[in-house]
Motif scaffolding. Structure first.
Motif, PDB file in Angstrom:
ATOM      1  N   LYS A   1      20.566 -33.060  -9.262  1.00 59.58           N
ATOM      2  CA  LYS A   1      20.448 -34.321  -8.518  1.00 59.58           C
ATOM      3  C   LYS A   1      19.317 -34.157  -7.504  1.00 59.58           C
ATOM      4  CE  LYS A   1      24.165 -36.241 -10.401  1.00 59.58           C
ATOM      5  NZ  LYS A   1      24.336 -35.314 -11.550  1.00 59.58           N
ATOM      6  N   LYS A   2      18.177 -34.784  -7.785  1.00 63.45           N
ATOM      7  CA  LYS A   2      16.970 -34.545  -6.985  1.00 63.45           C
ATOM      8  C   LYS A   2      17.129 -34.967  -5.532  1.00 63.45           C
ATOM      9  CE  LYS A   2      15.110 -32.992 -10.694  1.00 63.45           C
ATOM     10  NZ  LYS A   2      15.157 -31.531 -10.906  1.00 63.45           N
ATOM     11  N   GLU A   3      18.030 -35.899  -5.244  1.00 63.00           N
ATOM     12  CA  GLU A   3      18.187 -36.361  -3.864  1.00 63.00           C
ATOM     13  C   GLU A   3      18.713 -35.269  -2.948  1.00 63.00           C
ATOM     14  OE1 GLU A   3      22.012 -38.811  -3.198  1.00 63.00           O
ATOM     15  OE2 GLU A   3      21.564 -39.088  -5.324  1.00 63.00           O
ATOM     16  N   ILE A   4      19.287 -34.212  -3.525  1.00 63.78           N
ATOM     17  CA  ILE A   4      19.838 -33.150  -2.698  1.00 63.78           C
ATOM     18  C   ILE A   4      18.751 -32.219  -2.164  1.00 63.78           C
ATOM     19  CG2 ILE A   4      20.238 -31.275  -4.353  1.00 63.78           C
ATOM     20  CD1 ILE A   4      22.800 -32.637  -1.813  1.00 63.78           C
ATOM     21  N   ILE A   5      17.579 -32.231  -2.784  1.00 60.84           N
ATOM     22  CA  ILE A   5      16.544 -31.256  -2.425  1.00 60.84           C
ATOM     23  C   ILE A   5      16.163 -31.320  -0.945  1.00 60.84           C
ATOM     24  CG2 ILE A   5      14.160 -30.531  -2.856  1.00 60.84           C
ATOM     25  CD1 ILE A   5      14.631 -31.172  -5.806  1.00 60.84           C
ATOM     26  N   PRO A   6      15.851 -32.503  -0.368  1.00 62.49           N
ATOM     27  CA  PRO A   6      15.532 -32.500   1.076  1.00 62.49           C
ATOM     28  C   PRO A   6      16.714 -32.118   1.948  1.00 62.49           C
ATOM     29  CG  PRO A   6      15.653 -34.755   0.220  1.00 62.49           C
ATOM     30  CD  PRO A   6      15.662 -33.840  -0.962  1.00 62.49           C
ATOM     31  N   LEU A   7      17.933 -32.335   1.451  1.00 62.65           N
ATOM     32  CA  LEU A   7      19.116 -32.004   2.241  1.00 62.65           C
ATOM     33  C   LEU A   7      19.357 -30.498   2.316  1.00 62.65           C
ATOM     34  CD1 LEU A   7      21.570 -34.817   1.090  1.00 62.65           C
ATOM     35  CD2 LEU A   7      19.962 -34.806   3.008  1.00 62.65           C
ATOM     36  N   LEU A   8      18.723 -29.744   1.412  1.00 64.27           N
ATOM     37  CA  LEU A   8      18.820 -28.290   1.487  1.00 64.27           C
ATOM     38  C   LEU A   8      18.198 -27.751   2.774  1.00 64.27           C
ATOM     39  CD1 LEU A   8      17.843 -27.351  -2.190  1.00 64.27           C
ATOM     40  CD2 LEU A   8      20.130 -27.239  -1.192  1.00 64.27           C
ATOM     41  N   GLU A   9      17.325 -28.564   3.377  1.00 62.42           N
ATOM     42  CA  GLU A   9      16.663 -28.146   4.613  1.00 62.42           C
ATOM     43  C   GLU A   9      17.426 -28.585   5.856  1.00 62.42           C
ATOM     44  OE1 GLU A   9      14.130 -26.250   4.420  1.00 62.42           O
ATOM     45  OE2 GLU A   9      13.288 -26.580   2.416  1.00 62.42           O
ATOM     46  N   THR A  10      18.363 -29.541   5.703  1.00 59.73           N
ATOM     47  CA  THR A  10      18.993 -30.121   6.887  1.00 59.73           C
ATOM     48  C   THR A  10      20.509 -29.954   6.940  1.00 59.73           C
ATOM     49  OG1 THR A  10      19.135 -32.291   5.784  1.00 59.73           O
ATOM     50  CG2 THR A  10      17.162 -31.850   7.108  1.00 59.73           C
ATOM     51  N   LEU A  11      21.156 -29.767   5.806  1.00 58.65           N
ATOM     52  CA  LEU A  11      22.611 -29.632   5.767  1.00 58.65           C
ATOM     53  C   LEU A  11      22.997 -28.195   5.407  1.00 58.65           C
ATOM     54  CD1 LEU A  11      23.684 -32.919   3.898  1.00 58.65           C
ATOM     55  CD2 LEU A  11      23.785 -32.439   6.355  1.00 58.65           C
ATOM     56  N   PRO A  12      24.228 -27.782   5.716  1.00 57.50           N
ATOM     57  CA  PRO A  12      24.664 -26.429   5.345  1.00 57.50           C
ATOM     58  C   PRO A  12      24.961 -26.322   3.847  1.00 57.50           C
ATOM     59  CG  PRO A  12      26.452 -27.598   6.437  1.00 57.50           C
ATOM     60  CD  PRO A  12      25.238 -28.493   6.527  1.00 57.50           C
ATOM     61  N   ILE A  13      23.887 -26.411   3.063  1.00 62.21           N
ATOM     62  CA  ILE A  13      23.967 -26.322   1.603  1.00 62.21           C
ATOM     63  C   ILE A  13      22.983 -25.242   1.150  1.00 62.21           C
ATOM     64  CG2 ILE A  13      23.703 -27.527  -0.595  1.00 62.21           C
ATOM     65  CD1 ILE A  13      24.149 -30.163   0.905  1.00 62.21           C
ATOM     66  N   LEU A  14      23.476 -24.245   0.439  1.00 60.91           N
ATOM     67  CA  LEU A  14      22.634 -23.154  -0.032  1.00 60.91           C
ATOM     68  C   LEU A  14      22.283 -23.332  -1.498  1.00 60.91           C
ATOM     69  CD1 LEU A  14      24.390 -20.030   1.553  1.00 60.91           C
ATOM     70  CD2 LEU A  14      22.562 -21.454   2.507  1.00 60.91           C
ATOM     71  N   ARG A  15      21.164 -22.734  -1.890  1.00 62.84           N
ATOM     72  CA  ARG A  15      20.822 -22.542  -3.294  1.00 62.84           C
ATOM     73  C   ARG A  15      20.632 -21.040  -3.483  1.00 62.84           C
ATOM     74  NH1 ARG A  15      16.017 -19.715  -2.421  1.00 62.84           N
ATOM     75  NH2 ARG A  15      14.498 -20.936  -1.247  1.00 62.84           N
ATOM     76  N   PRO A  16      20.650 -20.543  -4.709  1.00 64.61           N
ATOM     77  CA  PRO A  16      20.512 -19.090  -4.896  1.00 64.61           C
ATOM     78  C   PRO A  16      19.293 -18.519  -4.172  1.00 64.61           C
ATOM     79  CG  PRO A  16      21.230 -20.091  -6.929  1.00 64.61           C
ATOM     80  CD  PRO A  16      20.921 -21.230  -5.988  1.00 64.61           C
ATOM     81  N   HIS A  17      19.509 -17.421  -3.478  1.00 67.48           N
ATOM     82  CA  HIS A  17      18.482 -16.834  -2.623  1.00 67.48           C
ATOM     83  C   HIS A  17      17.368 -16.165  -3.418  1.00 67.48           C
ATOM     84  CE1 HIS A  17      17.102 -15.882   1.313  1.00 67.48           C
ATOM     85  NE2 HIS A  17      17.225 -14.567   1.202  1.00 67.48           N
ATOM     86  N   ASN A  18      17.638 -15.831  -4.687  1.00 66.70           N
ATOM     87  CA  ASN A  18      16.614 -15.130  -5.462  1.00 66.70           C
ATOM     88  C   ASN A  18      15.683 -16.059  -6.225  1.00 66.70           C
ATOM     89  OD1 ASN A  18      19.134 -15.462  -6.875  1.00 66.70           O
ATOM     90  ND2 ASN A  18      18.460 -14.073  -8.478  1.00 66.70           N
ATOM     91  N   TYR A  19      15.636 -17.354  -5.851  1.00 64.80           N
ATOM     92  CA  TYR A  19      14.529 -18.204  -6.312  1.00 64.80           C
ATOM     93  C   TYR A  19      13.256 -17.750  -5.602  1.00 64.80           C
ATOM     94  CZ  TYR A  19      16.957 -21.646  -9.178  1.00 64.80           C
ATOM     95  OH  TYR A  19      17.649 -22.253 -10.197  1.00 64.80           O
ATOM     96  N   PRO A  20      12.095 -17.992  -6.194  1.00 63.70           N
ATOM     97  CA  PRO A  20      10.842 -17.544  -5.578  1.00 63.70           C
ATOM     98  C   PRO A  20      10.593 -18.199  -4.227  1.00 63.70           C
ATOM     99  CG  PRO A  20      10.504 -18.148  -7.885  1.00 63.70           C
ATOM    100  CD  PRO A  20      11.881 -18.603  -7.524  1.00 63.70           C
TER     101      PRO A  20
ATOM    102  N   GLY B   1      18.950 -19.368   0.517  1.00 66.66           N
ATOM    103  CA  GLY B   1      20.169 -18.846  -0.075  1.00 66.66           C
ATOM    104  C   GLY B   1      20.985 -18.027   0.885  1.00 66.66           C
ATOM    105  N   VAL B   2      20.620 -18.031   2.149  1.00 63.71           N
ATOM    106  CA  VAL B   2      21.391 -17.284   3.152  1.00 63.71           C
ATOM    107  C   VAL B   2      21.451 -18.110   4.432  1.00 63.71           C
ATOM    108  CG1 VAL B   2      19.377 -16.003   3.992  1.00 63.71           C
ATOM    109  CG2 VAL B   2      21.675 -15.070   4.319  1.00 63.71           C
ATOM    110  N   LYS B   3      22.606 -18.104   5.056  1.00 64.23           N
ATOM    111  CA  LYS B   3      22.750 -18.840   6.312  1.00 64.23           C
ATOM    112  C   LYS B   3      23.667 -18.054   7.238  1.00 64.23           C
ATOM    113  CE  LYS B   3      23.677 -23.422   8.248  1.00 64.23           C
ATOM    114  NZ  LYS B   3      22.300 -23.527   8.801  1.00 64.23           N
TER     115      LYS B   3
END
Length: 269
Positions: free
Chosen positions: A72-91, A98-100
């Motif tokens: 869901k592309k709308e989540i991408i900007p929210l990765l910078e503002t909400l407590p939502i992680l993605r895998p840390h081993n992306y480039p 991926g860490v908080k």
């Protein structure tokens, strides 16, 4: 400190179980913090902004992801503002982190989201990334470290457990959706191969069984869909941590057609 970790939340059935039970579970077990993997929370694929905010309102404090993070592309900007992680081993350069590090009762805890290799997109080495990140967190004086290892292969999950044993407070396996019976504590680290999904329990890993059966019987592609009606399950592992070490852990499962929860004991080495 008492922390709850919810396995993969799958679609509306999963969100419904979180809404129905999480606040009561938080109160009953005096949970200080709740982490949930929600990369399948929106229609079974990805997470949108509406459902992310729903989960936060139900009592989830932080959301982890995996290979469906980007659906869901709308989540991408929210990765910078909400407590939502993605895998840390992306480039480097990929949106989000991926860490908080958060403070709970004035104590810092770190949550690390890592994705495995078998059957997954090609990423940076999961084991080197996890090792370097956990060592850096320990060097900063952070003792409570929770890891969501989103991986297909149980061999990868056990290898990650042994790599981080005695360093991380808990290594929770996600992605395969089927809860495993290997919850354990070793050298102060809690581990389970897969926490298990929250969602439909009478289909195929949370989805309606029709499409998977057609795929296996014919070899033809068929779109996966959430069931319109289903029996549901809620699954969570609760850990008690002192000075960065897990001292107790147990599994909570709630079925929608039963009133009571089931706590499964761990074994210690």
């Amino acid at each position: 400190m008492t922390i709850g970790f919810i396995g993969d939340i799958v679609g509306r059935p999963g969100r419904a179980m979180i809404e129905a039970h999480l606040k009561k579970i938080r109160q009953e077990f005096a949970l200080d913090y709740v982490i949930a993997n929600a990369e399948n929370a929106s229609h079974g694929f990805g997470l949108n902004a509406q459902h992310a905010n729903e989960l936060f309102s139900y009592g989830v404090n932080l959301i982890t992801g995996g290979n469906h993070t980007w659906d869901k592309k709308e989540i991408i900007p929210l990765l910078e503002t909400l407590p939502i992680l993605r895998p840390h081993n992306y480039p480097k350069g990929v949106a989000g982190s991926g860490v908080k590090i958060v403070h709970v009762n004035a104590e810092p805890i770190a949550v690390l989201n890592i994705m495995g290799h078998y059957g997954m997109p090609t990423l940076n080495n999961a084991f080197l990334c996890a090792q370097e990140t956990v060592d850096a967190l320990l060097h900063e004086g952070i003792r409570t470290i929770i890891v969501d290892f989103h991986a297909e292969a149980t061999s990868e999950k056990y290898a990650m457990f042994h790599l981080l044993k005695g360093k991380a407070s808990a290594v929770f396996g996600t992605h395969t959706h089927v809860g495993t019976d290997d919850l354990q504590i070793d050298e102060g680290t809690c581990f389970v191969s897969d926490v298990g999904l929250s969602g439909a329990r009478d289909g195929v890993i949370g989805m309606d069984k029709t499409a998977p059966l057609k795929r296996f019987l014919t070899g033809l592609p068929c779109a996966l869909e959430l069931p319109k009606k289903c029996k549901k399950i809620f699954q969570m592992v609760i850990v008690k941590i002192e000075e960065g070490k897990c001292i107790d852990a147990f599994k909570v499962r709630i079925f929608d057609d039963q009133e009571r929860h089931i706590a499964k004991a761990i074994y210690e080495r």
